[in-house]
Design a protein around this motif. Sequence first.
Motif, PDB file in Angstrom:
ATOM      1  N   GLN A  94       0.832  -1.206   0.000  1.00  0.00           N
ATOM      2  CA  GLN A  94       0.000   0.000   0.000  1.00  0.00           C
ATOM      3  C   GLN A  94       0.864   1.251   0.000  1.00  0.00           C
ATOM      4  OE1 GLN A  94      -3.732  -0.271   0.147  1.00  0.00           O
ATOM      5  NE2 GLN A  94      -3.127   1.614  -0.911  1.00  0.00           N
ATOM      6  N   TYR A  95       1.961   1.205   0.745  1.00  0.00           N
ATOM      7  CA  TYR A  95       2.867   2.362   0.812  1.00  0.00           C
ATOM      8  C   TYR A  95       3.496   2.639  -0.555  1.00  0.00           C
ATOM      9  CZ  TYR A  95       6.890   5.251   2.052  1.00  0.00           C
ATOM     10  OH  TYR A  95       7.819   6.252   2.104  1.00  0.00           O
ATOM     11  N   VAL A  96       3.996   1.596  -1.213  1.00  0.00           N
ATOM     12  CA  VAL A  96       4.635   1.771  -2.527  1.00  0.00           C
ATOM     13  C   VAL A  96       3.620   2.282  -3.546  1.00  0.00           C
ATOM     14  CG1 VAL A  96       5.782   0.574  -4.437  1.00  0.00           C
ATOM     15  CG2 VAL A  96       6.415   0.048  -2.078  1.00  0.00           C
ATOM     16  N   ILE A  97       2.401   1.754  -3.482  1.00  0.00           N
ATOM     17  CA  ILE A  97       1.355   2.193  -4.415  1.00  0.00           C
ATOM     18  C   ILE A  97       1.013   3.661  -4.192  1.00  0.00           C
ATOM     19  CG2 ILE A  97      -1.095   1.944  -4.962  1.00  0.00           C
ATOM     20  CD1 ILE A  97      -0.740  -1.078  -4.555  1.00  0.00           C
ATOM     21  N   ASP A  98       0.752   4.038  -2.944  1.00  0.00           N
ATOM     22  CA  ASP A  98       0.317   5.400  -2.643  1.00  0.00           C
ATOM     23  C   ASP A  98       1.443   6.422  -2.808  1.00  0.00           C
ATOM     24  OD1 ASP A  98      -2.160   4.381  -2.044  1.00  0.00           O
ATOM     25  OD2 ASP A  98      -1.843   4.353   0.122  1.00  0.00           O
ATOM     26  N   ARG A  99       2.644   6.025  -2.402  1.00  0.00           N
ATOM     27  CA  ARG A  99       3.752   6.990  -2.366  1.00  0.00           C
ATOM     28  C   ARG A  99       4.468   7.122  -3.712  1.00  0.00           C
ATOM     29  NH1 ARG A  99       7.165   8.829   1.832  1.00  0.00           N
ATOM     30  NH2 ARG A  99       8.425  10.515   0.958  1.00  0.00           N
ATOM     31  N   HIS A 100       4.535   6.035  -4.474  1.00  0.00           N
ATOM     32  CA  HIS A 100       5.356   6.047  -5.676  1.00  0.00           C
ATOM     33  C   HIS A 100       4.590   5.758  -6.976  1.00  0.00           C
ATOM     34  CE1 HIS A 100       8.807   6.426  -3.082  1.00  0.00           C
ATOM     35  NE2 HIS A 100       8.501   5.312  -2.461  1.00  0.00           N
ATOM     36  N   LEU A 101       3.816   4.681  -7.007  1.00  0.00           N
ATOM     37  CA  LEU A 101       3.216   4.262  -8.274  1.00  0.00           C
ATOM     38  C   LEU A 101       2.061   5.157  -8.711  1.00  0.00           C
ATOM     39  CD1 LEU A 101       3.326   0.369  -7.893  1.00  0.00           C
ATOM     40  CD2 LEU A 101       4.895   1.883  -9.125  1.00  0.00           C
ATOM     41  N   ILE A 102       1.190   5.513  -7.791  1.00  0.00           N
ATOM     42  CA  ILE A 102       0.064   6.366  -8.172  1.00  0.00           C
ATOM     43  C   ILE A 102       0.533   7.757  -8.620  1.00  0.00           C
ATOM     44  CG2 ILE A 102      -1.958   7.595  -7.267  1.00  0.00           C
ATOM     45  CD1 ILE A 102      -2.787   5.081  -5.856  1.00  0.00           C
ATOM     46  N   PRO A 103       1.476   8.401  -7.909  1.00  0.00           N
ATOM     47  CA  PRO A 103       1.951   9.702  -8.401  1.00  0.00           C
ATOM     48  C   PRO A 103       2.578   9.631  -9.792  1.00  0.00           C
ATOM     49  CG  PRO A 103       2.543   9.435  -6.100  1.00  0.00           C
ATOM     50  CD  PRO A 103       2.025   8.108  -6.572  1.00  0.00           C
ATOM     51  N   LEU A 104       3.218   8.507 -10.134  1.00  0.00           N
ATOM     52  CA  LEU A 104       3.910   8.399 -11.412  1.00  0.00           C
ATOM     53  C   LEU A 104       3.020   7.866 -12.530  1.00  0.00           C
ATOM     54  CD1 LEU A 104       7.341   6.964 -10.198  1.00  0.00           C
ATOM     55  CD2 LEU A 104       6.877   9.283 -11.011  1.00  0.00           C
ATOM     56  N   LEU A 105       2.131   6.917 -12.216  1.00  0.00           N
ATOM     57  CA  LEU A 105       1.364   6.240 -13.264  1.00  0.00           C
ATOM     58  C   LEU A 105      -0.145   6.283 -13.056  1.00  0.00           C
ATOM     59  CD1 LEU A 105       3.586   3.022 -13.539  1.00  0.00           C
ATOM     60  CD2 LEU A 105       3.575   4.962 -15.121  1.00  0.00           C
ATOM     61  N   GLY A 106      -0.579   6.733 -11.895  1.00  0.00           N
ATOM     62  CA  GLY A 106      -1.995   6.637 -11.542  1.00  0.00           C
ATOM     63  C   GLY A 106      -2.942   7.357 -12.465  1.00  0.00           C
ATOM     64  N   HIS A 107      -2.485   8.426 -13.133  1.00  0.00           N
ATOM     65  CA  HIS A 107      -3.369   9.217 -13.992  1.00  0.00           C
ATOM     66  C   HIS A 107      -3.612   8.572 -15.353  1.00  0.00           C
ATOM     67  CE1 HIS A 107       0.732  10.166 -15.166  1.00  0.00           C
ATOM     68  NE2 HIS A 107       0.263  10.589 -16.338  1.00  0.00           N
ATOM     69  N   ASN A 231       5.771 -15.289  14.282  1.00  0.00           N
ATOM     70  CA  ASN A 231       6.684 -14.218  13.889  1.00  0.00           C
ATOM     71  C   ASN A 231       6.040 -12.883  14.243  1.00  0.00           C
ATOM     72  OD1 ASN A 231       9.045 -13.167  12.522  1.00  0.00           O
ATOM     73  ND2 ASN A 231       7.673 -12.559  10.870  1.00  0.00           N
ATOM     74  N   VAL A 232       6.851 -11.935  14.658  1.00  0.00           N
ATOM     75  CA  VAL A 232       6.357 -10.595  14.982  1.00  0.00           C
ATOM     76  C   VAL A 232       6.876  -9.622  13.932  1.00  0.00           C
ATOM     77  CG1 VAL A 232       6.380  -8.688  16.631  1.00  0.00           C
ATOM     78  CG2 VAL A 232       6.231 -11.040  17.455  1.00  0.00           C
ATOM     79  N   THR A 233       5.979  -8.875  13.320  1.00  0.00           N
ATOM     80  CA  THR A 233       6.362  -7.851  12.354  1.00  0.00           C
ATOM     81  C   THR A 233       5.894  -6.486  12.851  1.00  0.00           C
ATOM     82  OG1 THR A 233       4.316  -8.227  11.111  1.00  0.00           O
ATOM     83  CG2 THR A 233       6.283  -9.404  10.380  1.00  0.00           C
ATOM     84  N   VAL A 234       6.508  -5.444  12.324  1.00  0.00           N
ATOM     85  CA  VAL A 234       6.132  -4.082  12.695  1.00  0.00           C
ATOM     86  C   VAL A 234       5.373  -3.469  11.529  1.00  0.00           C
ATOM     87  CG1 VAL A 234       6.949  -1.809  13.377  1.00  0.00           C
ATOM     88  CG2 VAL A 234       8.146  -3.855  14.192  1.00  0.00           C
ATOM     89  N   VAL A 235       4.099  -3.144  11.753  1.00  0.00           N
ATOM     90  CA  VAL A 235       3.242  -2.549  10.730  1.00  0.00           C
ATOM     91  C   VAL A 235       2.765  -1.199  11.239  1.00  0.00           C
ATOM     92  CG1 VAL A 235       1.165  -2.815   9.353  1.00  0.00           C
ATOM     93  CG2 VAL A 235       2.494  -4.839   9.994  1.00  0.00           C
ATOM     94  N   HIS A 236       3.185  -0.139  10.544  1.00  0.00           N
ATOM     95  CA  HIS A 236       2.835   1.230  10.938  1.00  0.00           C
ATOM     96  C   HIS A 236       3.212   1.489  12.399  1.00  0.00           C
ATOM     97  CE1 HIS A 236       0.882   1.597   7.138  1.00  0.00           C
ATOM     98  NE2 HIS A 236      -0.093   0.768   7.421  1.00  0.00           N
ATOM     99  N   GLY A 237       4.382   1.000  12.788  1.00  0.00           N
ATOM    100  CA  GLY A 237       4.892   1.247  14.127  1.00  0.00           C
ATOM    101  C   GLY A 237       4.352   0.329  15.205  1.00  0.00           C
ATOM    102  N   LYS A 238       3.432  -0.555  14.850  1.00  0.00           N
ATOM    103  CA  LYS A 238       2.824  -1.453  15.834  1.00  0.00           C
ATOM    104  C   LYS A 238       3.279  -2.889  15.593  1.00  0.00           C
ATOM    105  CE  LYS A 238      -1.672  -3.002  17.595  1.00  0.00           C
ATOM    106  NZ  LYS A 238      -3.148  -2.897  17.453  1.00  0.00           N
ATOM    107  N   ALA A 239       3.668  -3.577  16.681  1.00  0.00           N
ATOM    108  CA  ALA A 239       4.103  -4.973  16.579  1.00  0.00           C
ATOM    109  C   ALA A 239       2.887  -5.874  16.401  1.00  0.00           C
ATOM    110  CB  ALA A 239       4.875  -5.383  17.826  1.00  0.00           C
ATOM    111  N   VAL A 240       2.931  -6.713  15.359  1.00  0.00           N
ATOM    112  CA  VAL A 240       1.819  -7.609  15.042  1.00  0.00           C
ATOM    113  C   VAL A 240       2.313  -9.049  15.057  1.00  0.00           C
ATOM    114  CG1 VAL A 240       0.099  -8.238  13.308  1.00  0.00           C
ATOM    115  CG2 VAL A 240       0.750  -5.838  13.601  1.00  0.00           C
ATOM    116  N   LEU A 241       1.632  -9.886  15.828  1.00  0.00           N
ATOM    117  CA  LEU A 241       1.993 -11.300  15.914  1.00  0.00           C
ATOM    118  C   LEU A 241       1.265 -12.081  14.837  1.00  0.00           C
ATOM    119  CD1 LEU A 241       3.460 -13.531  17.592  1.00  0.00           C
ATOM    120  CD2 LEU A 241       1.321 -13.786  18.882  1.00  0.00           C
ATOM    121  N   GLY A 242       2.011 -12.883  14.093  1.00  0.00           N
ATOM    122  CA  GLY A 242       1.405 -13.672  13.030  1.00  0.00           C
ATOM    123  C   GLY A 242       2.240 -14.890  12.702  1.00  0.00           C
TER     124      GLY A 242
END
Length: 390
Positions: A94-107, A231-242
């Motif tokens: 979602q970050y790559v899409i919103d931050r990079h791909l949509i500004p470059l190709l979204g239109h 496994n614990v990952t960090v998503v938007h600064g929050k630790a998520v167990l999965g």
Amino acid sequence: MKRRTNGDGCVKKLPSGSHRWQITLGFDEHGRQILKSGTEKTKQDAERARVQALADHSRGLLPVPSQVKVGEWLSRWCALKRANLAPKTHANYQYVIDRHLIPLLGHKKLQDLKPSDVRAAYVHLADRGFSKSLLHQARVILRQALQEAVFDELVARNAAEVARLPSFKRSQTARALDTAEVTAFLRVASEHRLGRLFAFVLSTGLRRGEVCALRWVNVDLERGILRVRENVTVVHGKAVLGAPKTEAGVRDLHLASDTVALLREHRREHGVSPNGYVFTNARGERLYPDSLTKLAGKLAQRAKLGDVRFHDLRHTYASLMLARGVPMEVVSEKLGHSRPSTTADIYRHVFAEEHERHTLDLTELLTPVPLKIRSAAKRVEDVDADEPAA
């Protein structure tokens, strides 16, 4: 062909015996019909698919291809992928899409997107100094999302399939410590309450999140087996167990005797926390992954080793194992990789001692080495003997 009024479409029997359905979604700027079609085994199934397509179109779920823009499609695709992605992976997408791909190709409209447009986006990101890893992720997202558009017959081809990434100079960001550096690091780490954690990681090669998620219930000290299940990952600064990072990440590891002794001593000293985690913070709570990264860096600085990431300890484990002659396939399974090639490409570091050991002078290179080789004739006979009679 059975025709209907009001753009309801039709169903036609094909020479193969199957039935093809077709509906009209609208008209393009030249007045030509925009069609949506599919094939089913029976006429009844084709009628059902036609009616469903009409219903989807009327609810806006089957948009006219010429009106769908890349940004709209990427957002829709990412939302649908959420259920099949790990939380951190989805957040990264979602970050790559919103931050990079949509500004470059979204239109751009999906049907107008060309490989050269995709290539230009990659070059733009590279020129701005973004990493090769980010560009690879952008390419993965585009290829998957546009392939889904092909399957949905919104576009005829995948513009990202043939668009290549710009060339990058090979860089070595990962680091593997040699034996002297490991000794220095562990000497400093032993002064910290989590010192055994670092020795444990260097003995097992576990990922940062796997160490944070490890519970005593998954450690069998009697049999010397560790079961990696969380496994614990960090998503938007929050630790998520999965679940572990990949399917191959779910694995059982045999522990060396000194590693078993280390865990026994750790349990005697710290006991078992209420939530059952093996390694915890001072309050007995599950460790936050980013805190381990910071701590590893601080310990390395105290040991005068320069910049060392927590993940470099995993690199160190893999490289030391391979340097000792442990088969690549074994190391790959211990690390939880899907393919040995991943281990070879990312985690294999050649130490100076290996260069010295495999440095041969010309005399040695020219000295004949007796080898027992079967003759070509013998190999042919063996093959012929194995061949079935014509």
